[in-house]
Write an enzyme that holds these catalytic residues in place. Sequence first.
Site, short mmCIF file in Angstrom:
data_model
loop_
_atom_site.label_atom_id
_atom_site.label_comp_id
_atom_site.label_asym_id
_atom_site.label_seq_id
_atom_site.Cartn_x
_atom_site.Cartn_y
_atom_site.Cartn_z
N PRO A 2 53.16 38.09 41.12
CA PRO A 2 52.54 38.60 42.33
C PRO A 2 51.05 38.40 42.51
CG PRO A 2 54.07 40.19 41.42
CD PRO A 2 53.88 39.11 40.42
N GLU A 3 50.21 38.82 41.63
CA GLU A 3 48.80 38.91 41.99
C GLU A 3 48.04 37.60 41.70
OE1 GLU A 3 47.14 42.75 40.95
OE2 GLU A 3 49.13 43.53 40.56
N LYS A 59 47.27 35.51 47.19
CA LYS A 59 48.48 35.42 46.37
C LYS A 59 49.40 34.31 46.86
CE LYS A 59 48.11 40.41 45.94
NZ LYS A 59 48.72 41.68 46.37
N HIS A 93 74.00 28.79 37.36
CA HIS A 93 73.35 29.90 36.65
C HIS A 93 71.88 30.07 37.02
CE1 HIS A 93 72.40 26.37 34.20
NE2 HIS A 93 71.34 27.02 33.81
N ARG A 154 34.62 49.40 55.82
CA ARG A 154 36.03 49.81 55.86
C ARG A 154 36.24 51.05 55.02
NH1 ARG A 154 37.54 47.33 60.25
NH2 ARG A 154 36.32 45.41 60.28
N ARG A 263 52.56 53.35 47.63
CA ARG A 263 52.61 52.64 46.35
C ARG A 263 52.19 53.57 45.23
NH1 ARG A 263 52.09 47.28 47.18
NH2 ARG A 263 53.15 47.14 45.20
#
Length: 274
Positions: A2-3, A59, A93, A154, A263
């Site tokens: 992911p990151e 990502k 597989h 922000r 999260r």
Amino acid sequence: MPEAPEVEAVARTLRPLVSGRTIRRVQVRHSVAIRPQSPSILKKNVAHASITTVERRGKYLLLTLDRGCIAMHFKFDGQVLWFDDPKDALARHVHVDVAFETDKGTLGFVDRRHLGRVQWLAKPEDSDGIRALGLDCFSGEFTPDRLFEICQTRPRPLKLLLMDQTHIAGIGNMYANESLWLAQIDPRRQSDRLTPREIRRLHKAVVSVLARALECCLDPPPDFRNPKWWFADLAGMLRVYGREEQPCARCKAPILWIEQGGRSTYFCAHCQAS
DNA sequence: CCTGCTACCTGATGGC
DNA sequence: TGCCATCAGGTAGCAG
């Protein structure tokens, strides 16, 4: 994978394998992986194209072609595999969603959970997600001053800001938790209430966590030929992520779990300053 | 515009 | 053992 560190390691390792290769054909075995595009659009644009280079944005993994590019996002469980024999990519597989057969091997996009995506784009910015990406976390422009600016403009809980791809691109849940722990700052702190000293500490922590993660991801490097491959022992470098109720590695107080933005957040309420 | 919530999927895990 | 609920390294899409 992911990151940003994981995707960066994939990009660097994949680059020598696929650069200069020509894509002979594309097989879409699970069209959900390319949604909302259609298999015919992907095939039409990608067949006979050659791969110039491989790069990462946030990502996202980008395979740059002589015409447009292929963008991949791995979400939670996506990965890429490499098959010397194209027949192996179609074996039962292994769960290959999309196979790019080149003149020297086949690149497979794999994601049993089908959350990850593969798209052909005329240019990267044609993807809403890529266009919206903020400052890349590995960029030299990610400085304490820029972090300060983002924190001021922000205002929101720090952990949510670190994970917001439109402001800082590439940090996910795991390394956001780790960075805040290393910086000894409470993840719930409002970003515009940090002192300059805390900003510098957070910046240093993020850079350090990501650099260390990238080192781990490159040693050993990804083995795309092994369908079972995954980054070895990433959990070994984690100090706080997933450690609810275990003693803090710094002060021995129990690690707490809370939810932020849907999260999991893990932190030490004793040594992460609130 | 911005922020917050949920859907999207499947597999692993843990409680009963 | 089996069954069910819960959780997962992320983002897009939509409502307010």
